[in-house]
Design a protein around this motif. Structure first.
Motif, PDB file in Angstrom:
ATOM      1  N   GLN A   7       0.935  53.483  12.787  1.00  0.00           N
ATOM      2  CA  GLN A   7       2.240  52.918  12.435  1.00  0.00           C
ATOM      3  C   GLN A   7       2.269  51.418  12.711  1.00  0.00           C
ATOM      4  OE1 GLN A   7       4.773  55.472  14.803  1.00  0.00           O
ATOM      5  NE2 GLN A   7       5.120  56.902  13.113  1.00  0.00           N
ATOM      6  N   ALA A   8       1.661  51.003  13.819  1.00  0.00           N
ATOM      7  CA  ALA A   8       1.606  49.577  14.147  1.00  0.00           C
ATOM      8  C   ALA A   8       0.781  48.813  13.114  1.00  0.00           C
ATOM      9  CB  ALA A   8       1.019  49.386  15.542  1.00  0.00           C
ATOM     10  N   LEU A   9      -0.335  49.396  12.693  1.00  0.00           N
ATOM     11  CA  LEU A   9      -1.187  48.752  11.694  1.00  0.00           C
ATOM     12  C   LEU A   9      -0.484  48.668  10.340  1.00  0.00           C
ATOM     13  CD1 LEU A   9      -4.653  50.408  12.476  1.00  0.00           C
ATOM     14  CD2 LEU A   9      -3.825  48.169  13.222  1.00  0.00           C
ATOM     15  N   GLU A  10       0.157  49.750   9.936  1.00  0.00           N
ATOM     16  CA  GLU A  10       0.848  49.759   8.643  1.00  0.00           C
ATOM     17  C   GLU A  10       2.002  48.762   8.622  1.00  0.00           C
ATOM     18  OE1 GLU A  10       0.321  54.104   6.633  1.00  0.00           O
ATOM     19  OE2 GLU A  10       1.726  53.986   8.300  1.00  0.00           O
ATOM     20  N   THR A  11       2.725  48.679   9.721  1.00  0.00           N
ATOM     21  CA  THR A  11       3.828  47.719   9.799  1.00  0.00           C
ATOM     22  C   THR A  11       3.314  46.299   9.618  1.00  0.00           C
ATOM     23  OG1 THR A  11       5.140  49.147  11.250  1.00  0.00           O
ATOM     24  CG2 THR A  11       5.653  46.795  11.279  1.00  0.00           C
ATOM     25  N   PHE A  62      -8.936  54.808   9.492  1.00  0.00           N
ATOM     26  CA  PHE A  62     -10.007  54.120   8.770  1.00  0.00           C
ATOM     27  C   PHE A  62      -9.542  53.672   7.386  1.00  0.00           C
ATOM     28  CE2 PHE A  62     -13.480  54.328   5.666  1.00  0.00           C
ATOM     29  CZ  PHE A  62     -14.314  53.334   6.168  1.00  0.00           C
ATOM     30  N   ASN A  63      -8.793  54.529   6.708  1.00  0.00           N
ATOM     31  CA  ASN A  63      -8.393  54.222   5.337  1.00  0.00           C
ATOM     32  C   ASN A  63      -7.461  53.020   5.237  1.00  0.00           C
ATOM     33  OD1 ASN A  63      -9.927  56.217   4.110  1.00  0.00           O
ATOM     34  ND2 ASN A  63      -8.311  57.764   4.272  1.00  0.00           N
ATOM     35  N   ILE A  64      -6.669  52.774   6.270  1.00  0.00           N
ATOM     36  CA  ILE A  64      -5.805  51.590   6.261  1.00  0.00           C
ATOM     37  C   ILE A  64      -6.660  50.335   6.114  1.00  0.00           C
ATOM     38  CG2 ILE A  64      -4.247  50.167   7.661  1.00  0.00           C
ATOM     39  CD1 ILE A  64      -3.219  52.810   8.909  1.00  0.00           C
ATOM     40  N   LEU A  65      -7.733  50.265   6.887  1.00  0.00           N
ATOM     41  CA  LEU A  65      -8.648  49.126   6.798  1.00  0.00           C
ATOM     42  C   LEU A  65      -9.426  49.149   5.487  1.00  0.00           C
ATOM     43  CD1 LEU A  65     -10.187  46.703   7.971  1.00  0.00           C
ATOM     44  CD2 LEU A  65     -11.687  48.335   9.154  1.00  0.00           C
ATOM     45  N   PHE A  66      -9.954  50.311   5.126  1.00  0.00           N
ATOM     46  CA  PHE A  66     -10.793  50.417   3.935  1.00  0.00           C
ATOM     47  C   PHE A  66     -10.035  49.988   2.678  1.00  0.00           C
ATOM     48  CE2 PHE A  66     -12.616  52.654   0.317  1.00  0.00           C
ATOM     49  CZ  PHE A  66     -13.970  52.401   0.469  1.00  0.00           C
ATOM     50  N   LEU A  94      -3.782  42.880  10.171  1.00  0.00           N
ATOM     51  CA  LEU A  94      -4.285  44.146  10.701  1.00  0.00           C
ATOM     52  C   LEU A  94      -5.110  43.898  11.960  1.00  0.00           C
ATOM     53  CD1 LEU A  94      -5.535  46.251   7.630  1.00  0.00           C
ATOM     54  CD2 LEU A  94      -3.661  46.808   9.177  1.00  0.00           C
ATOM     55  N   GLY A  95      -5.950  42.868  11.903  1.00  0.00           N
ATOM     56  CA  GLY A  95      -6.773  42.533  13.060  1.00  0.00           C
ATOM     57  C   GLY A  95      -5.932  42.175  14.266  1.00  0.00           C
ATOM     58  N   ALA A  96      -4.904  41.367  14.040  1.00  0.00           N
ATOM     59  CA  ALA A  96      -4.026  40.970  15.146  1.00  0.00           C
ATOM     60  C   ALA A  96      -3.288  42.177  15.714  1.00  0.00           C
ATOM     61  CB  ALA A  96      -3.035  39.913  14.662  1.00  0.00           C
ATOM     62  N   ALA A  97      -2.796  43.058  14.838  1.00  0.00           N
ATOM     63  CA  ALA A  97      -2.070  44.247  15.293  1.00  0.00           C
ATOM     64  C   ALA A  97      -2.986  45.179  16.083  1.00  0.00           C
ATOM     65  CB  ALA A  97      -1.476  44.984  14.094  1.00  0.00           C
ATOM     66  N   TYR A  98      -4.229  45.284  15.658  1.00  0.00           N
ATOM     67  CA  TYR A  98      -5.221  46.114  16.356  1.00  0.00           C
ATOM     68  C   TYR A  98      -5.380  45.640  17.799  1.00  0.00           C
ATOM     69  CZ  TYR A  98      -9.753  48.564  16.944  1.00  0.00           C
ATOM     70  OH  TYR A  98     -10.778  49.377  17.374  1.00  0.00           O
TER      71      TYR A  98
END
Length: 209
Positions: free
Chosen positions: A77-81, A136-140, A96-100
């Motif tokens: 959820q954090a990554l998608e946001t 994984f799919n969020i990044l991919f 995405l990197g920063a949220a990770y």
């Protein structure tokens, strides 16, 4: 007179109790680590009988799997946001990197637990497998948009490079080593600066469009 907490605990329905047990377990994990977790301890935390957790989890491993699934869902959820707030694919990847990194630093023990391979096999619960696949799919999918002409192999190589980069920054942040080298007040902004300094396009290949 029974306390309000006990009244609440005694009034749990089965679905509510399961969720409450997972929430309490996540708090214990984040405070004291996974090694401190026990079904009895979780029951005590929400003031239900020691036998109550066994209606939902036959042992500690089942509870741990539920925590990993819930933790991955929170992480996703954090990554998608972060991705949804960016206005172009390249910024999505950066954010995405920063949220990770921010999620890892704010939830270090939970982050460590959800990274463990113990719950990644064929016996893992279906919901956990789905959340791990989604992670994984969020990044991919973000990288696929950035590299529309890339082969499957190139996309997976880019994912591994991007993941390795931000995971390394996350570990440095968790261990307080990043702040020693690069003092900061806003970890997300600092991570963004690091990603831009390294140049993500060069870090994961020349296939960016």
């Amino acid at each position: 007179m029974p306390s309000a907490a006990k009244n609440k605990a005694n009034g749990y329905h089965h679905g509510d109790l399961r969720a409450a047990l997972i929430d309490a377990a996540m708090v214990i994990v984040e405070k004291d680590g996974a090694s401190a977790l026990s079904l009895r301890g979780v029951a005590k935390a929400i003031e239900v009988s020691p036998a109550a957790p066994y209606h939902h989890f036959k042992d500690k491993q089942k509870l741990m799997a539920a925590i990993v699934e819930a933790g991955l869902k929170k992480f996703n959820q954090a990554l998608e946001t972060a991705a949804n707030e960016a206005d172009c694919p390249h910024k999505q990847l950066r954010d995405l990197g920063a949220a990770y990194v921010v999620f890892a630093a704010e939830n270090p023990k939970l982050f460590e637990l959800i990274q463990t391979p113990d719950f990644a096999g064929s016996t893992a619960p279906e919901g956990l497998v789905a959340e791990r696949s989604k992670n994984f799919n969020i990044l991919f999918e973000t990288i696929r948009v950035c590299m529309p002409s890339a082969s499957e192999r190139q996309l997976r190589t880019a994912c591994a490079a991007a993941w390795g980069l931000v995971h390394g920054i996350a570990v440095l942040a968790i261990d307080q080593r990043l702040n020693a080298v690069l003092p900061h007040e806003d970890l997300g902004r600092t991570t963004t600066e690091l990603i831009e300094q390294i140049n993500f396009a060069k870090a994961i290949g020349s296939g960016f469009q």
